[in-house]
Enzyme design. Structure first.
Site, PDB file in Angstrom:
ATOM      1  N   ASP A  49       0.867  -1.180   0.000  1.00 42.64           N
ATOM      2  CA  ASP A  49       0.000   0.000   0.000  1.00 42.64           C
ATOM      3  C   ASP A  49       0.906   1.232   0.000  1.00 42.64           C
ATOM      4  O   ASP A  49       2.064   1.158   0.424  1.00 42.64           O
ATOM      5  CB  ASP A  49      -0.907   0.001   1.249  1.00 42.64           C
ATOM      6  N   ALA A  55     -36.704  -1.317   7.130  1.00 42.89           N
ATOM      7  CA  ALA A  55     -36.897   0.117   6.860  1.00 42.89           C
ATOM      8  C   ALA A  55     -36.181   0.923   7.938  1.00 42.89           C
ATOM      9  O   ALA A  55     -36.111   0.513   9.094  1.00 42.89           O
ATOM     10  CB  ALA A  55     -38.390   0.446   6.861  1.00 42.89           C
ATOM     11  N   CYS A  88     -19.504   1.590  -0.194  1.00 43.53           N
ATOM     12  CA  CYS A  88     -19.814   0.836  -1.427  1.00 43.53           C
ATOM     13  C   CYS A  88     -21.156   1.204  -2.068  1.00 43.53           C
ATOM     14  O   CYS A  88     -21.173   1.798  -3.133  1.00 43.53           O
ATOM     15  CB  CYS A  88     -19.759  -0.659  -1.142  1.00 43.53           C
TER      16      CYS A  88
END
Ligand code: NAD
Length: 436
Positions: free
Chosen positions: A30, A254, A262
């Site tokens: 990284d 809900a 994402c």
């Protein structure tokens, strides 16, 4: 096998550690020096159940290493690319800067016969556009999208419910398929479906899966909006329709909607890509899905305002949660954090607590007040808002205990996770999402 994993975020760090845990020799690479130093010390740079253990084991075994030096990728048979693909600033499309940079940095270290396996979520057509550079280096590109869920990422990586590989036609594709089968052998041997496709299908499998999940959530949230004006209860509606196996109860909760690193950016990137391909109308409904999702945050804010008699100005509002969902410290596009910020904007004195995500939330929104201890956060509250259904709140916080700490008796249940009858019996004015 020797593997490299380029990009060690939520996806890559878990992938690297999980691949080491099934016996591969893995180097994680990284550009973020701090993240690499943390990982190399065997510590997880973010909260993910089970990750610390497999990181520490991998490092102790000598099979797992981390570095910022791309030269360490040389000699690996498969190079997984799992760098970020965020939403571009000022637009809906995916920003492919990091994918391109990672591939460019990897190219000089590739050998004849290497496999480059894209794992990032990318717009359809990306693999085809990257392939010539990789083929010129003697390697083969495959697209192997990732379906892990934060909070269950280790389990989902070691034991996914399916594996998908988009490969080029011909002998290179067949050889690459064989190598990927070896990488994932333990999982395939247990019966995990391994689906081999072309590039475009593999890329679309990922974005369409996320589009479907987002649509399912917004569908039930649209029903919540109707329930609110019709005087119905969306949770009972969800239970009832969920018994139909063609519908299913999961993802019919809900509430204040979806968020995270994402779903929101993936449905927007899908819309943008569909427009580029001249088929914007095919996924035009995703704009609606996004709009419904954003409206539910505003609805939660409205309920707090209503509960506090028309204004939150100067009122102490305790927000339970900051992570976009429980078992994660990820606050990227967190609906709950957005609700907190909106309340702060209306003049509320917001006191925000979360078992894992306070540091990330504070980096994004330093203007809010963060309180690590749940009970301290609740003390003196005029209203309480549940935005992330951690067990510490949903299961462990009783309405009686909350009442012993808070000053007011207004609770807004942004996840429909509390028992309304129990809260009402303890003297609270309870507001759910799509419930009378
Ligand atoms: N997080 C999830 O749950 C999840 C699930 C499935 C798919 N994905 C996809 O995986 C990809 C990564 O997501 P994430 O959540 O892990 O993001 P993240 O932001 O946590 O991690 C991305 C990492 O890539 C690194 N990076 C950036 N440029 C690089 C370069 N040139 N070379 C090497 N490393 C570089 C960053 O430093 C960072 O550590 C995205 O495409 C995302 O949509 C994520």
């Amino acid at each position: 096998m020797r593997l490299s994993v380029i990009g060690c975020g939520y996806l890559g760090a878990v992938h690297a550690a999980a691949m080491a845990s099934i016996g591969h020799e893995v180097v994680g690479i990284d550009i973020d020096e701090r993240k690499i130093a943390t990982l190399a010390a065997g510590e997880a740079p973010f909260f993910e159940p089970g990750l610390s253990e497999i990181l520490a084991d991998g490092i102790a075994s000598g099979r797992l290493t981390f570095t910022t030096d791309f030269a360490a990728a040389a000699g690996a048979a498969v190079h997984f690319v799992g760098v970020g693909t965020p939403q571009v600033k000022g637009g809906y499309a995916a920003d492919l800067t990091y994918v391109n940079a990672a591939v460019d940095a990897l190219l000089p270290h590739l050998s004849e016969g290497d496999i480059v396996a894209g794992k990032s979520t990318v717009p359809v057509g990306t693999a085809a556009s990257l392939a010539p550079r990789i083929t010129a280096a003697g390697a083969t590109l495959v697209w192997n999208p990732e379906f892990l869920r934060e909070g269950f990422a280790v389990q989902d990586t070691v034991d996914p419910d399916r594996l998908v590989a988009g490969v080029p036609a011909g002998p290179d594709g067949e050889r690459a398929t064989g190598i990927l089968r070896e990488v994932y052998h333990p999982s395939i041997a247990k019966g995990t479906p391994f689906i081999v496709t072309d590039y475009a299908t593999a890329e679309l499998v990922k974005v369409s899966a996320n589009a479907f999940l987002a649509t399912k959530i917004s569908f039930i949230n649209a029903m919540a909006e109707i329930a609110e004006v019709a005087g119905a209860d969306v949770t009972m509606l969800a239970d009832a329709i969920g018994h139909d196996v063609r519908i299913g109860r999961r993802f019919l909760g809900a509430g204040i909607g979806f968020g995270g690193g994402c779903l929101p950016k993936d449905i927007r990137a899908f819309s943008a890509r569909a427009e580029e391909l001249g088929r914007g109308e095919s996924v035009a409904f995703l704009r609606e899905v996004d709009d419904i999702n954003m409206r539910r945050r505003e609805r939660a804010v409205e309920l707090v305002v209503q509960g506090l008699g028309g204004s939150v100005h100067g009122k102490k509002v305790t927000v339970l949660g900051a992570a976009f969902k429980p078992y994660s410290d990820d606050t990227r596009d967190s609906p709950g954090l957005d609700v907190a910020v909106r309340l702060h904007g209306l003049g509320a004195v917001v006191s925000l607590t979360d078992p894992e995500a306070i540091d990330n939330a504070r980096r994004q929104h330093p203007q809010l007040t963060y309180v690590a201890d749940r009970d301290e956060a609740l003390t003196g509250a005029d209203a309480v808002v549940l935005v992330t259904e951690w067990d510490e709140y949903r299961r462990d916080l009783t309405p009686e205990h909350a009442a012993s700490l808070a000053a007011g008796r207004v609770v807004v249940d942004g996840r429909n996770a509390f028992d309304p009858a129990a809260w009402r019996a303890a003297g609270w004015t309870y507001y759910g999402m799509g419930r009378p």
